[in-house]
Design a protein around this motif. Structure first.
Motif, mmCIF file in Angstrom:
data_model
loop_
_atom_site.group_PDB
_atom_site.id
_atom_site.type_symbol
_atom_site.label_atom_id
_atom_site.label_comp_id
_atom_site.label_asym_id
_atom_site.label_seq_id
_atom_site.Cartn_x
_atom_site.Cartn_y
_atom_site.Cartn_z
ATOM 1 N N LEU B 284 -30.554 62.234 26.019
ATOM 2 C CA LEU B 284 -29.389 61.785 26.794
ATOM 3 C C LEU B 284 -28.226 61.449 25.870
ATOM 4 O O LEU B 284 -27.071 61.710 26.198
ATOM 5 C CB LEU B 284 -29.765 60.571 27.643
ATOM 6 N N HIS B 285 -28.550 60.869 24.707
ATOM 7 C CA HIS B 285 -27.482 60.571 23.759
ATOM 8 C C HIS B 285 -26.952 61.842 23.104
ATOM 9 O O HIS B 285 -25.750 62.006 22.934
ATOM 10 C CB HIS B 285 -27.979 59.611 22.686
ATOM 11 N N ALA B 286 -27.881 62.721 22.751
ATOM 12 C CA ALA B 286 -27.481 63.950 22.064
ATOM 13 C C ALA B 286 -26.583 64.788 22.966
ATOM 14 O O ALA B 286 -25.623 65.409 22.507
ATOM 15 C CB ALA B 286 -28.709 64.755 21.669
ATOM 16 N N ARG B 287 -26.895 64.770 24.258
ATOM 17 C CA ARG B 287 -26.144 65.551 25.233
ATOM 18 C C ARG B 287 -24.669 65.153 25.210
ATOM 19 O O ARG B 287 -23.809 65.928 25.587
ATOM 20 C CB ARG B 287 -26.780 65.290 26.590
ATOM 21 N N ALA B 288 -24.409 63.931 24.780
ATOM 22 C CA ALA B 288 -23.035 63.433 24.804
ATOM 23 C C ALA B 288 -22.440 63.356 23.412
ATOM 24 O O ALA B 288 -21.450 62.696 23.197
ATOM 25 C CB ALA B 288 -23.012 62.056 25.460
ATOM 26 N N THR B 289 -23.067 63.995 22.440
ATOM 27 C CA THR B 289 -22.584 63.898 21.076
ATOM 28 C C THR B 289 -22.123 65.255 20.580
ATOM 29 O O THR B 289 -22.866 66.229 20.698
ATOM 30 C CB THR B 289 -23.708 63.402 20.145
ATOM 31 N N ALA B 290 -20.933 65.290 20.024
ATOM 32 C CA ALA B 290 -20.439 66.545 19.472
ATOM 33 C C ALA B 290 -21.382 67.002 18.370
ATOM 34 O O ALA B 290 -21.878 66.197 17.592
ATOM 35 C CB ALA B 290 -19.038 66.338 18.912
ATOM 36 N N TRP B 292 -24.330 68.079 18.769
ATOM 37 C CA TRP B 292 -25.714 68.060 19.250
ATOM 38 C C TRP B 292 -25.804 68.627 20.649
ATOM 39 O O TRP B 292 -26.877 68.963 21.126
ATOM 40 C CB TRP B 292 -26.255 66.627 19.255
ATOM 41 N N LYS B 293 -24.679 68.682 21.320
ATOM 42 C CA LYS B 293 -24.623 69.209 22.666
ATOM 43 C C LYS B 293 -25.244 70.599 22.692
ATOM 44 O O LYS B 293 -25.230 71.295 21.696
ATOM 45 C CB LYS B 293 -23.150 69.322 23.071
#
Lengths: 588, 326
Positions: B284-290, B292-293
């Protein structure tokens, strides 16, 4: 990050707002991620910045999302050996056995704390770094969120028509009346509204970010609650046979684990007596022998002077007494024996707890040590079959049912020195010095049913008086229990709120047009995908008199047969758009 | 009906469910492989999906009428077999039978029907199919059908071949109202994570095809939505499941405190629930990180799903712990 979620919406925001100041307001109001958690590439490399600069650089690195992700992954990875290898906290005897079996690898694993993973320094290092990183992100965000909740809603962008949701209509009401009405409608929907410069700005949905922050703070609180329990709590196990009484004192525990800051005087002075233990088993069908209920009838006093109270102790039904909790963990059989020595004196008379050898039908084993027997010390090894019957091939005795329907004990006798006099502690479930100081008695084996006596060759006798049951109890106190529960519940509520509530903004602009009419523009911007709420607001603003098709003043380009809820062409089918709307993303 | 009859009915319904799911699986697969091209189908999809779900919903109550209606509609519109209709019809009917399996088993045992691994896996498959039906209705994610049905058929197959257990009482430790709360939450979350996992796998395949420029060449990948919307769907379903999984762990801790005298003791099941939770949180965090998306985040989601599956099978059969009820 917690931008207007998703690149495409960010672009929309940029294009739609048009004015730079609105974009800035969006930043300041906390919808954008704090700089500390921007992509790693944006952190400048240190070059000749001195120790303070390095510290600042290290702090920034620690609080980046990339570091947080790596730490999260490391916590997960670090927990894995804790499930594969036996752990001291859960099964110390298995750890000993593992070390025995793996002479080379064992000590190395031990040095790496692989048998105490969750108390290991390296594991603590990972989660402490993770929580520091989390605090470094969440605390500044909390301040920012607090400020944005107190700030006025951002001013209306120049061109409302370019927002993801928009509508436009004309009305006879004056601009002031329109804005007053807008304020009323939006307030009624619990928006925060600010009217300035011929436009109303409204915003709501702060609960999403609040929930997000609450979730992260709760996790920190949960960690502290765990630490509290570890520091001040205690946990002990005790075996109690029917008819016996346990007093809560350190020396009476079979096993006791105090917290680091625990002091002996803190044990609640309660006593409890086990009157009767009942186990119920399935008696028919292919589940025959499966336990269905365990009940321990106990009496307890919370203090020396307190009144005695009965309690029905069951699994899932612990006893609260004096700040401690008492749990029923297990049960077993304790046959009662009377041993007479060669001189005919009673040298031993008590129940002896046997340990189960197989869980299905509770065949159990145990030892009887009789150091008082004269002239030689006596010892016995016994196997108990609660329901004795012949095995399939007829050669052995097996237990056919876990309840004591036909209990039989087989006794093997030993004579010599038990080894208790040396002062070395011994297990009560094991004979020591077999073949060295303690020798088997020739023809010293016998099957006994309750009431039967076996005369040991060479003097002495043993009587199997009957069968009692024992329970194993766990007694503990954990001052972190309630704080941990509260923190966990808040964490669940927080994460649910942060995923369900999205921040929404609505702007209404009213400007005078020719002929005394007023042009009303409405624009909406939602974190994540658009909601039908916007259409409801527009409908409410236009009032009930605007039925479909009665609109010479209707400037939207839709056919007259379309309802007022479909003003904006991009939103004419909210349902169809769900699959392709911008995603709602978590706000870390 | 006696308990034995109910148990017997449950086993019969299980067979019915599996057969229906297999038919649905085949129909979804045929639709995916040979159905109309997505672009052409798009226009009709919305109205069609509504009609279908309506018809199928009625079918659960009265199969005969609905079937007749369905056939009539088929004949009227197009002469060839409408695979989508068949698939949706069979999956809804199978879903109803699946519900029957659990209800009759619960009645036969007079308790919640998730007291052992067979019942638990059956319930997870049910949750996954339910999550799929919801997602299909709301997001038109019909393309997931073949994959979710495949997962459901495999799960039910494993449950029946290796995990089958006759109706019986639960061990005293499980005899608590918490089984209804904690285990249900775990089942719902696992079912939803399964659907998210299927969407994530499709996302990875589609994203690769898109980056190679082969996405429009035809074949199955041409008939599923864009990588972007798959990614978004996976995200949405995970966002639904994650709080429930969190709640399941918390409620498990509360129950553990009642039953075993501690709320967290690093039992293998607890360790792996925690690992699963951590990796989904990372996703969930990675999904919102440039940076890592996209692909990296999707891989994280699959690792999390693997941990979830290991928590279910590996932990119960490889380690001995307090959760070893099988």
């Amino acid at each position: 990050m917690t931008d207007y979620q998703g690149t495409e919406t960010t672009d929309t925001t940029g294009a739609a707002t048009g004015t730079a100041d609105t974009a800035d307001t969006a930043d300041a109001s906390g919808t954008r991620a704090p700089a500390a958690r921007q992509a790693p590439g944006e952190t400048p490399r240190p070059a000749g910045i001195g120790p303070l600069g390095w510290l600042r650089w290290a702090w920034r690195q620690l609080t980046t999302m990339r570091t947080a992700l790596i730490l999260l992954f490391l916590v997960a990875l670090g927990a894995v050996p804790g499930s594969i290898l036996p752990q001291r906290g859960q099964a110390p005897e298995q750890v000993a056995a593992y070390l025995e079996d793996h002479k080379t690898a064992g000590p190395w694993l031990d040095r790496l704390s692989m048998f105490d993973v969750f108390a290991a320094p390296w594991f603590a290092a990972i989660y402490i770094l993770l929580f520091v990183s989390l605090a470094g992100c969440v605390v500044p965000r909390a301040f920012q969120h607090y400020r944005s909740m107190r700030a006025r809603p951002p001013a209306a962008p120049r061109n409302l028509g370019r927002l993801p949701q928009s509508a436009k209509y004309e009305t006879d009401a004056s601009p002031e009346d329109v804005l007053a009405e807008a304020r009323k409608v939006l307030r009624g929907r619990r928006f925060r509204v600010d009217v300035a410069g011929g436009a109303a700005s409204a915003e709501k949905g702060y609960l999403g970010e609040t929930g997000n922050l609450l979730f992260h703070v709760s996790l920190l609180a949960l960690l502290f609650a765990l630490g509290l329990g570890n520091l001040f709590g205690y946990q002990g196990n005790v075996l109690l046979t029917e008819g016996k009484t346990f007093a809560n004192s350190l020396s009476l525990y079979d096993q006791f684990t105090p917290g680091r800051a625990f002091e002996d005087g803190e044990l609640a002075p309660f006593t409890l007596t086990l009157d009767d233990f009942k186990a119920e088993y399935e008696t028919e069908g292919d589940k025959r022998g499966q336990a269905t209920a365990f009940n321990a009838d106990i009496r307890y006093r919370s203090g020396p002077d307190a009144a005695e109270k009965p309690y029905d102790l069951r699994i899932n039904h612990p006893l609260n007494v004096g700040g401690a909790k008492v749990y029923l963990l297990g049960h077993g059989y304790a046959p009662v024996f009377t041993v007479r020595d060669a001189e005919g004196d009673i040298a031993f008379q008590d129940s002896v707890p046997f340990l189960e050898m197989e869980p299905r039908n509770l065949t159990s084993e145990g030892v009887i040590k009789v150091p008082d027997a004269q002239p030689d010390q006596l010892a016995f090894y016994g196997i108990l079959w609660p329901t004795a019957m012949a095995s399939q091939d007829g050669k052995q005795i097996v237990s056919g049912f876990p309840a004591p329907l036909r209990p039989v004990v087989t006794i093997t006798s030993f004579k010599g020195d038990i080894g208790l006099d040396s002062g070395t502690p011994q297990s009560v479930y094991k004979l020591e010095g077999l073949g060295e100081t303690l020798h088997p008695v020739k023809d010293g084996q016998k099957l006994l049913e309750p009431g039967e006596t076996f005369d040991v060759p060479g003097g002495g006798s043993i009587t199997f008086d009957g069968l009692r049951q024992y329970v194993t109890l766990s007694v503990n106190r954990d001052p972190g229990r309630i704080p941990a529960l509260v923190a966990a519940i808040l964490a669940v509520l927080g994460v649910a709120a942060s995923f369900m509530v999205r921040r929404r903004r609505v702007w209404v602009r009213a400007s005078a047009a020719e002929g005394g009419r007023t042009v009303v523009e409405v624009g909406g911007l939602t974190l994540g995908n658009p909601t039908p709420e916007f259409d409801e607001i527009v409908t409410a603003l236009r009032g009930p008199q605007h039925e479909p098709g009665d609109g010479p003043d209707d400037e939207s380009h839709q056919g007259p047969d379309e309802g007022p809820g479909s003003e904006s062409e991009s939103e004419s089918e909210p349902d169809a758009d769900r699959g392709s709307g911008p995603a709602t993303e978590p706000k870390e | 009906m006696s308990d034995a009859d109910l148990a017997n009915l449950s086993d019969k319904l299980m067979l019915t469910t599996v057969v229906m799911y297999v038919v649905a699986l085949a129909a979804y697969a045929v639709d995916l492989g040979f159905g109309r091209r997505r672009a052409a189908a798009e226009a009709r999809e919305k109205s069609e999906a509504k009609v279908l779900v309506g018809a199928a919903g009625a079918a659960a109550d009265d199969p005969a009428t609905a079937e007749a209606g369905d056939e009539a509609a088929d004949e009227g519109e197009r002469p060839q077999v409408d695979w989508v209709r068949l698939a949706v019809f069979m999956s809804v009917l199978g879903w109803a039978a699946h519900l029957g399996v659990m209800v009759s088993r619960g009645l036969a045992a007079s308790r919640w029907p998730w007291g052992n691994m067979y019942e638990f896996l059956t319930a997870i498959a049910f949750a996954a199919v339910t999550a799929f039906l919801v997602v299909m209705y709301r997001y038109k994610a019909r393309f997931l059908g073949a994959f979710v049905m495949l997962a459901a058929v495999i799960a039910l197959g494993v449950a029946n071949i290796w995990l089958y257990d006759s109706v019986g009482p639960v061990t005293p430790a499980l005899n608590s109202y918490w089984i209804a709360i904690h285990v249900s939450a775990a089942i719902v979350a696992t079912g939803a994570f399964t659907v998210a996992g299927a969407a994530t796998i499709l996302y990875l395949l589609k994203a690769r095809a898109e980056s190679r420029g082969t996405a429009a060449d035809g074949g199955v990948l041409a008939r599923i939505p864009s990588a972007e919307s798959l990614d978004r769907l996976a995200m949405r379903v995970t966002m639904f499941a994650f709080p429930i999984w969190t709640a399941a762990i918390v409620m498990g801790a509360i129950w553990a405190d009642q039953a075993w005298g501690r709320y967290w003791g690093w039992d293998p099941k607890e360790v792996w629930s925690f690992v699963t939770w951590i990796i989904y949180a990372a996703y969930l965090h990675a999904r919102a990180t440039a940076g890592w998306k996209g692909r990296k985040a999707a891989v994280l989601s699959l690792i999390a799903f693997a941990a979830l599956m290991f928590n279910f099978f590996g932990v119960n059969y490889m380690f001995s712990g307090l959760h070893s009820y099988a």
